[in-house]
Design a protein around this motif. Sequence first.
Motif, PDB file in Angstrom:
ATOM      1  N   MET A  59      40.509  19.767   3.554  1.00 50.81           N
ATOM      2  CA  MET A  59      40.798  18.394   3.109  1.00 50.81           C
ATOM      3  C   MET A  59      40.987  18.347   1.599  1.00 50.81           C
ATOM      4  N   GLY A  63      44.088  16.763  -0.408  1.00 53.26           N
ATOM      5  CA  GLY A  63      43.899  15.818  -1.512  1.00 53.26           C
ATOM      6  C   GLY A  63      44.737  16.192  -2.724  1.00 53.26           C
ATOM      7  N   PHE A  66      48.320  15.332  -1.988  1.00 52.02           N
ATOM      8  CA  PHE A  66      48.485  13.871  -1.947  1.00 52.02           C
ATOM      9  C   PHE A  66      48.596  13.368  -3.383  1.00 52.02           C
ATOM     10  N   ILE A 107      24.287   2.907   4.736  1.00 54.01           N
ATOM     11  CA  ILE A 107      25.397   3.392   3.902  1.00 54.01           C
ATOM     12  C   ILE A 107      26.699   2.715   4.310  1.00 54.01           C
ATOM     13  N   GLY A 112      37.301  -3.415  -0.220  1.00 51.58           N
ATOM     14  CA  GLY A 112      38.612  -3.036  -0.727  1.00 51.58           C
ATOM     15  C   GLY A 112      38.957  -1.578  -0.495  1.00 51.58           C
ATOM     16  N   ASP A 113      38.014  -0.843   0.039  1.00 53.22           N
ATOM     17  CA  ASP A 113      38.181   0.612   0.169  1.00 53.22           C
ATOM     18  C   ASP A 113      38.016   1.027   1.623  1.00 53.22           C
ATOM     19  N   ILE A 117      35.849   9.331   5.129  1.00 48.89           N
ATOM     20  CA  ILE A 117      35.511  10.705   5.522  1.00 48.89           C
ATOM     21  C   ILE A 117      34.277  11.209   4.763  1.00 48.89           C
ATOM     22  N   SER A 160      29.722   4.160  -1.054  1.00 51.45           N
ATOM     23  CA  SER A 160      30.805   5.105  -1.298  1.00 51.45           C
ATOM     24  C   SER A 160      32.034   4.355  -1.797  1.00 51.45           C
ATOM     25  N   LEU A 162      36.170   5.484  -3.210  1.00 52.62           N
ATOM     26  CA  LEU A 162      37.103   6.577  -3.535  1.00 52.62           C
ATOM     27  C   LEU A 162      38.200   6.150  -4.495  1.00 52.62           C
ATOM     28  N   LEU A 163      38.214   4.867  -4.835  1.00 53.68           N
ATOM     29  CA  LEU A 163      39.298   4.377  -5.694  1.00 53.68           C
ATOM     30  C   LEU A 163      38.718   3.879  -7.019  1.00 53.68           C
ATOM     31  N   LEU A 189      21.802   5.011  -4.030  1.00 51.32           N
ATOM     32  CA  LEU A 189      22.584   6.227  -4.266  1.00 51.32           C
ATOM     33  C   LEU A 189      24.066   5.894  -4.164  1.00 51.32           C
ATOM     34  N   VAL A 190      24.850   6.428  -5.083  1.00 54.32           N
ATOM     35  CA  VAL A 190      26.292   6.171  -5.025  1.00 54.32           C
ATOM     36  C   VAL A 190      27.054   7.489  -5.061  1.00 54.32           C
ATOM     37  N   ALA A 193      34.707  10.478  -4.933  1.00 49.17           N
ATOM     38  CA  ALA A 193      35.409  11.387  -5.842  1.00 49.17           C
ATOM     39  C   ALA A 193      35.599  10.878  -7.280  1.00 49.17           C
TER      40      ALA A 193
HETATM   41 CO1  B1M Z   1      43.421   7.873  -0.461  1.00 44.92          CO
HETATM   42  N1  B1M Z   1      43.274   8.110  -2.394  1.00 44.92           N
HETATM   43  N2  B1M Z   1      44.390   6.203  -0.741  1.00 44.92           N
HETATM   44  N3  B1M Z   1      43.633   7.853   1.456  1.00 44.92           N
HETATM   45  N4  B1M Z   1      42.766   9.622  -0.455  1.00 44.92           N
HETATM   46  C1  B1M Z   1      42.467   9.234  -2.849  1.00 44.92           C
HETATM   47  C2  B1M Z   1      41.032   8.810  -3.059  1.00 44.92           C
HETATM   48  C3  B1M Z   1      43.197   9.615  -4.195  1.00 44.92           C
HETATM   49  C4  B1M Z   1      42.284  10.295  -5.223  1.00 44.92           C
HETATM   50  C5  B1M Z   1      44.428  10.469  -3.875  1.00 44.92           C
HETATM   51  C6  B1M Z   1      45.180  10.889  -5.106  1.00 44.92           C
HETATM   52  O1  B1M Z   1      45.993  10.138  -5.592  1.00 44.92           O
HETATM   53  N5  B1M Z   1      44.907  12.055  -5.580  1.00 44.92           N
HETATM   54  C7  B1M Z   1      43.730   8.219  -4.670  1.00 44.92           C
HETATM   55  C8  B1M Z   1      42.797   7.429  -5.561  1.00 44.92           C
HETATM   56  C9  B1M Z   1      43.259   7.390  -6.995  1.00 44.92           C
HETATM   57  C10 B1M Z   1      42.329   6.605  -7.822  1.00 44.92           C
HETATM   58  O2  B1M Z   1      41.883   5.549  -7.501  1.00 44.92           O
HETATM   59  N6  B1M Z   1      42.033   7.178  -8.963  1.00 44.92           N
HETATM   60  C11 B1M Z   1      43.991   7.540  -3.347  1.00 44.92           C
HETATM   61  C12 B1M Z   1      44.851   6.426  -3.166  1.00 44.92           C
HETATM   62  C13 B1M Z   1      45.635   6.000  -4.382  1.00 44.92           C
HETATM   63  C14 B1M Z   1      44.976   5.770  -1.928  1.00 44.92           C
HETATM   64  C15 B1M Z   1      45.838   4.545  -1.611  1.00 44.92           C
HETATM   65  C16 B1M Z   1      45.842   3.430  -2.679  1.00 44.92           C
HETATM   66  C17 B1M Z   1      47.250   5.086  -1.330  1.00 44.92           C
HETATM   67  C18 B1M Z   1      48.297   4.042  -1.058  1.00 44.92           C
HETATM   68  O3  B1M Z   1      48.169   3.256  -0.165  1.00 44.92           O
HETATM   69  N7  B1M Z   1      49.297   4.076  -1.885  1.00 44.92           N
HETATM   70  C19 B1M Z   1      45.226   4.047  -0.281  1.00 44.92           C
HETATM   71  C20 B1M Z   1      44.055   3.083  -0.524  1.00 44.92           C
HETATM   72  C21 B1M Z   1      43.565   2.452   0.728  1.00 44.92           C
HETATM   73  C22 B1M Z   1      42.282   1.664   0.472  1.00 44.92           C
HETATM   74  O4  B1M Z   1      41.197   2.230   0.512  1.00 44.92           O
HETATM   75  N8  B1M Z   1      42.389   0.385   0.211  1.00 44.92           N
HETATM   76  C23 B1M Z   1      44.715   5.341   0.272  1.00 44.92           C
HETATM   77  C24 B1M Z   1      44.630   5.619   1.638  1.00 44.92           C
HETATM   78  C25 B1M Z   1      44.192   6.812   2.150  1.00 44.92           C
HETATM   79  C26 B1M Z   1      44.255   7.165   3.653  1.00 44.92           C
HETATM   80  C27 B1M Z   1      44.003   5.962   4.559  1.00 44.92           C
HETATM   81  C28 B1M Z   1      45.629   7.733   3.929  1.00 44.92           C
HETATM   82  C29 B1M Z   1      43.214   8.311   3.760  1.00 44.92           C
HETATM   83  C30 B1M Z   1      41.796   7.835   4.119  1.00 44.92           C
HETATM   84  C31 B1M Z   1      41.442   8.119   5.547  1.00 44.92           C
HETATM   85  C32 B1M Z   1      39.979   7.924   5.786  1.00 44.92           C
HETATM   86  O5  B1M Z   1      39.119   8.086   4.928  1.00 44.92           O
HETATM   87  N9  B1M Z   1      39.696   7.561   7.002  1.00 44.92           N
HETATM   88  C33 B1M Z   1      43.167   8.806   2.305  1.00 44.92           C
HETATM   89  C34 B1M Z   1      42.638  10.057   1.926  1.00 44.92           C
HETATM   90  C35 B1M Z   1      42.223  10.974   3.056  1.00 44.92           C
HETATM   91  C36 B1M Z   1      42.504  10.435   0.574  1.00 44.92           C
HETATM   92  C37 B1M Z   1      42.113  11.820   0.001  1.00 44.92           C
HETATM   93  C38 B1M Z   1      43.344  12.703   0.150  1.00 44.92           C
HETATM   94  C39 B1M Z   1      40.947  12.537   0.584  1.00 44.92           C
HETATM   95  C40 B1M Z   1      39.636  11.755   0.586  1.00 44.92           C
HETATM   96  C41 B1M Z   1      38.665  12.516   1.421  1.00 44.92           C
HETATM   97  O6  B1M Z   1      38.462  12.198   2.573  1.00 44.92           O
HETATM   98  N10 B1M Z   1      38.125  13.599   0.841  1.00 44.92           N
HETATM   99  C42 B1M Z   1      41.791  11.436  -1.518  1.00 44.92           C
HETATM  100  C43 B1M Z   1      42.046  12.570  -2.488  1.00 44.92           C
HETATM  101  C44 B1M Z   1      40.780  13.170  -3.033  1.00 44.92           C
HETATM  102  O7  B1M Z   1      39.703  12.638  -2.930  1.00 44.92           O
HETATM  103  N11 B1M Z   1      40.943  14.280  -3.676  1.00 44.92           N
HETATM  104  C45 B1M Z   1      42.459  10.139  -1.663  1.00 44.92           C
HETATM  105  C46 B1M Z   1      37.241  14.509   1.545  1.00 44.92           C
HETATM  106  C47 B1M Z   1      35.791  14.002   1.423  1.00 44.92           C
HETATM  107  C48 B1M Z   1      34.889  15.012   2.115  1.00 44.92           C
HETATM  108  O8  B1M Z   1      35.463  13.950   0.056  1.00 44.92           O
HETATM  109  O9  B1M Z   1      35.516  11.435   0.002  1.00 44.92           O
HETATM  110  O10 B1M Z   1      35.139  12.751  -2.125  1.00 44.92           O
HETATM  111  P1  B1M Z   1      34.945  12.624  -0.667  1.00 44.92           P
HETATM  112  O11 B1M Z   1      33.384  12.587  -0.358  1.00 44.92           O
HETATM  113  C49 B1M Z   1      32.472  13.531  -0.873  1.00 44.92           C
HETATM  114  C50 B1M Z   1      31.877  13.130  -2.230  1.00 44.92           C
HETATM  115  O12 B1M Z   1      32.693  12.303  -2.999  1.00 44.92           O
HETATM  116  C51 B1M Z   1      30.541  12.524  -1.876  1.00 44.92           C
HETATM  117  O13 B1M Z   1      30.144  13.303  -0.752  1.00 44.92           O
HETATM  118  C52 B1M Z   1      31.300  13.496   0.080  1.00 44.92           C
HETATM  119  C53 B1M Z   1      31.109  14.713   0.923  1.00 44.92           C
HETATM  120  O14 B1M Z   1      30.806  15.877   0.187  1.00 44.92           O
HETATM  121  N12 B1M Z   1      30.450  11.120  -1.489  1.00 44.92           N
HETATM  122  C54 B1M Z   1      29.227  10.486  -1.447  1.00 44.92           C
HETATM  123  C55 B1M Z   1      31.363  10.254  -1.041  1.00 44.92           C
HETATM  124  N13 B1M Z   1      30.817   9.089  -0.736  1.00 44.92           N
HETATM  125  C56 B1M Z   1      29.500   9.191  -0.976  1.00 44.92           C
HETATM  126  C57 B1M Z   1      28.466   8.267  -0.821  1.00 44.92           C
HETATM  127  C58 B1M Z   1      27.179   8.671  -1.145  1.00 44.92           C
HETATM  128  C59 B1M Z   1      26.921   9.954  -1.631  1.00 44.92           C
HETATM  129  C60 B1M Z   1      27.954  10.891  -1.795  1.00 44.92           C
HETATM  130  O15 B1M Z   1      26.216   7.751  -0.966  1.00 44.92           O
HETATM  131  C61 B1M Z   1      24.927   8.122  -1.028  1.00 44.92           C
END
Ligand code: B1M
Length: 230
Positions: A59, A63, A66, A107, A112-113, A117, A160, A162-163, A189-190, A193
Amino acid sequence: MSEEDDLDLSTLDDDELVQQMHDDLYDGLKDEILEGVNILLGRGWTPYDVLTKALVEGMRIVGVDFRDGILFVPEVLLAAGAMKGGMGILRPLLAETGAPKLGKMVIGTVKGDIHDIGKNLVGMMMEGAGFEVIDLGINNPVEKYLEALEEHKPDILGMSALLTTTMPYMKVVIDTLKEKGIRDDYIVLVGGAPLNEAFGEAIGADHYCRDAAVAVEIAKEAIKRRHNAA
Ligand code: B1M
């Protein structure tokens, strides 16, 4: 039939299979991901290793592309679907623990988000470590968090985002808890990415968690400190 269709995943060695799973995740091939997960488990891999080495790493690659405009939302949605399929197999295995419950966590992903995953992974790992987890899903306004805190009386509130546009909402939730005089009733806890340590501190969270494994460690420590203080 393409060469890809002919590929028998079980003939690949571990490294090749993991590489193939990264490709299959990239291509959103859920059935192949399910098969790969089952093969690795059958070879004695721990659920945690399958999760981190095959799925999370795959994943991460999705990312990067993407971000760079090589993959678009529909493709990433397929990849996310495949990832969730694999996580579905691992969830009960990670949660298998006879240990007494260490504590309770509510959690949810903030308003808005819709990214879930990472949150789901944190929930799975916390369950696996012996916490009871109440998952509020995505797009949660402050009222949803408040209702859940009132209903479940958890030790921990996890959020959590991500944006960059939604992460400030975490402060809205924390400020509301402060206004209501209940902020210190919970370990907040927050994660997500775009966050970092400084952000967590600035909004008044107890801890920023870089990833799911760190979240588990921090949660355990924080609960222990609380019990000692009590
Ligand atoms: Co989105 N997206 N996305 N997306 N997406 C990102 C986040 C982005 C970084 C991609 C990029 O441009 N490189 C970018 C954000 C840019 C920014 O804000 N700076 C982005 C964007 C722009 C968008 C849209 C706006 C795109 C659009 O529509 N034009 C849109 C927004 C929708 C919305 O939310 N309103 C959008 C949509 C989507 C999909 C629906 C297609 C899909 C989500 C599907 C889903 O989740 N069911 C998606 C995905 C998959 C991603 C990326 C590719 C992967 C995220 C992910 O699942 N990572 C992402 C790119 C990236 O992050 N590099 C991206 C894998 C996951 C295991 O990691 O989520 O970081 P992560 O979680 C980690 C840690 O962060 C932490 O632990 C987790 C596990 O180790 N953690 C926590 C997370 N939450 C925690 C809470 C805690 C503790 C730890 O509480 C205690």
